[in-house]
Motif scaffolding. Sequence first.
Motif, PDB file in Angstrom:
ATOM      1  N   ARG A  70       0.826  -1.202   0.000  1.00 26.78           N
ATOM      2  CA  ARG A  70       0.000   0.000   0.000  1.00 26.78           C
ATOM      3  C   ARG A  70       0.861   1.252   0.000  1.00 26.78           C
ATOM      4  N   THR A  71       1.977   1.174   0.717  1.00 26.81           N
ATOM      5  CA  THR A  71       2.876   2.328   0.745  1.00 26.81           C
ATOM      6  C   THR A  71       3.483   2.585  -0.625  1.00 26.81           C
ATOM      7  N   SER A  72       3.845   1.519  -1.322  1.00 23.84           N
ATOM      8  CA  SER A  72       4.500   1.656  -2.625  1.00 23.84           C
ATOM      9  C   SER A  72       3.518   1.736  -3.785  1.00 23.84           C
ATOM     10  N   GLY A  73       2.246   1.486  -3.510  1.00 26.18           N
ATOM     11  CA  GLY A  73       1.252   1.527  -4.577  1.00 26.18           C
ATOM     12  C   GLY A  73       1.147   0.248  -5.377  1.00 26.18           C
ATOM     13  N   ARG A  74       1.832  -0.842  -4.944  1.00 26.95           N
ATOM     14  CA  ARG A  74       1.757  -2.107  -5.653  1.00 26.95           C
ATOM     15  C   ARG A  74       0.455  -2.831  -5.326  1.00 26.95           C
ATOM     16  N   THR A  75       0.035  -3.683  -6.257  1.00 32.78           N
ATOM     17  CA  THR A  75      -1.139  -4.524  -6.051  1.00 32.78           C
ATOM     18  C   THR A  75      -0.770  -5.960  -6.393  1.00 32.78           C
ATOM     19  N   GLU A  76      -0.964  -6.874  -5.466  1.00 31.37           N
ATOM     20  CA  GLU A  76      -0.649  -8.279  -5.687  1.00 31.37           C
ATOM     21  C   GLU A  76      -1.893  -9.131  -5.504  1.00 31.37           C
ATOM     22  N   GLU A  77      -1.898 -10.303  -6.131  1.00 31.67           N
ATOM     23  CA  GLU A  77      -3.000 -11.237  -5.978  1.00 31.67           C
ATOM     24  C   GLU A  77      -3.014 -11.774  -4.550  1.00 31.67           C
ATOM     25  N   PRO A  78      -4.200 -12.048  -3.991  1.00 32.07           N
ATOM     26  CA  PRO A  78      -4.264 -12.592  -2.630  1.00 32.07           C
ATOM     27  C   PRO A  78      -3.589 -13.956  -2.539  1.00 32.07           C
ATOM     28  N   VAL A  79      -3.023 -14.229  -1.373  1.00 32.65           N
ATOM     29  CA  VAL A  79      -2.317 -15.477  -1.127  1.00 32.65           C
ATOM     30  C   VAL A  79      -3.234 -16.443  -0.388  1.00 32.65           C
ATOM     31  N   SER A  80      -3.274 -17.695  -0.833  1.00 32.78           N
ATOM     32  CA  SER A  80      -3.976 -18.753  -0.104  1.00 32.78           C
ATOM     33  C   SER A  80      -2.947 -19.836   0.218  1.00 32.78           C
ATOM     34  N   MET A  81      -2.658 -20.012   1.490  1.00 27.39           N
ATOM     35  CA  MET A  81      -1.561 -20.868   1.930  1.00 27.39           C
ATOM     36  C   MET A  81      -2.084 -22.013   2.792  1.00 27.39           C
ATOM     37  N   THR A  82      -1.668 -23.244   2.480  1.00 30.05           N
ATOM     38  CA  THR A  82      -2.011 -24.407   3.302  1.00 30.05           C
ATOM     39  C   THR A  82      -0.734 -24.977   3.896  1.00 30.05           C
ATOM     40  N   LEU A  83      -0.638 -24.959   5.217  1.00 32.81           N
ATOM     41  CA  LEU A  83       0.561 -25.433   5.893  1.00 32.81           C
ATOM     42  C   LEU A  83       0.436 -26.929   6.187  1.00 32.81           C
ATOM     43  N   PRO A  84       1.518 -27.685   6.022  1.00 28.04           N
ATOM     44  CA  PRO A  84       1.462 -29.133   6.251  1.00 28.04           C
ATOM     45  C   PRO A  84       1.389 -29.476   7.728  1.00 28.04           C
ATOM     46  N   VAL A  85       0.872 -30.668   8.020  1.00 25.04           N
ATOM     47  CA  VAL A  85       0.820 -31.197   9.384  1.00 25.04           C
ATOM     48  C   VAL A  85       1.588 -32.515   9.422  1.00 25.04           C
ATOM     49  N   SER A  86       1.788 -33.055  10.611  1.00 24.26           N
ATOM     50  CA  SER A  86       2.509 -34.328  10.727  1.00 24.26           C
ATOM     51  C   SER A  86       1.899 -35.171  11.832  1.00 24.26           C
TER      52      SER A  86
END
Length: 368
Positions: free
Chosen positions: A338-354
Amino acid sequence: MSSAPTVYDVAERSGVSIATVSRVYRNPDSVRAQTRERVLAVARDLGYVPSGNARGLASRSTGVLGLCFPDYSDPDAESGAEAGASAYGDEADDEAAMLYSDQIIRGMERAARRHGYALLIAASLKGGPESLVAKVAGRVDGFAVLARTVPTEELEVLSRRRPVVMLAGPRENQLDHLDHIEVANADGQRELTRHLIEDHGLRRLAYVGSAEESPDVEARFRGYVEACRTAGLTVSAEPDLRVGMMTQAQGAEAADALLDRPGERPEALLFANDQMAVGALHTLERRGVRVPQDVVVTGFDGIALSRLVRPALTTVRQPMRRMGEEAVELLVRRLNDRTSGRTEEPVSMTLPVSVVRRASCGCGALDR
């Protein structure tokens, strides 16, 4: 360079949850006198300033990140942690009472400090979700929200003014423009259930879930059902038992209920979280039912208490601290964008389990 003590520091040193520290200051009569005095003594030693006295500082529009989550603390878990500390030494007490939300907070706080931010926490079961939003919305640069804590409409409005990261649960279509972090709940429960069926030869399984609408718990049950069906087992479309709050006390009651049901006793009790599973172990010991010789018990989350109970609990470990850290990294990235004026696609992250195989399923203490 030293920093001011935080609610996490007080909780860690006191051996209680962060929510309990908060209740000591907001509603002291709701906390046992012995616990209350210990928390206050630690706070004095550390020089901790409770959030109520620091609201003037936290109300700035910069330098603060927020977290909204429901206060699902478990006093029984804290009592169990204190008992565990006396049995296994003071070192065990450092994290024994740390539950799911506490670990997320720990990860967020560490990452926030690295980036020069403070963390403002809003945790409540009372007053409705609007009160949670009110506690953080005007005081933070961005915030993380645990799934189903804040109404979708509220988040839509707030996300237009500041970055929001959704934590846990499946990504909702209405909020697919927000960054989202979850863990592989279904995968973890599927693998744990497969282990019991294929490696231990168990066929009569019973699953205990939550009556509350929890997308994470529903995903875990879905993984359980998939593993059972793959193995050719008959399985219901509903958990064998649902409980209102997934605490140790309700896990203990669930074990009683399942043992007292007519018909053959289950060979394994699978609980949707570790807290319930620990409570079940207490009930089984009281009733003279041996674990794992007579019945296997498993949990989910991988909280520290799961390795301190006897027998040590077989569970699915999810990366709770990492979830908090990743939430901060995403918020900081969005603020920089927002400070730099850039726009990126939203991130969808799935973290692994054990899957952590321990004595409660008959594997022994392979992982402490």
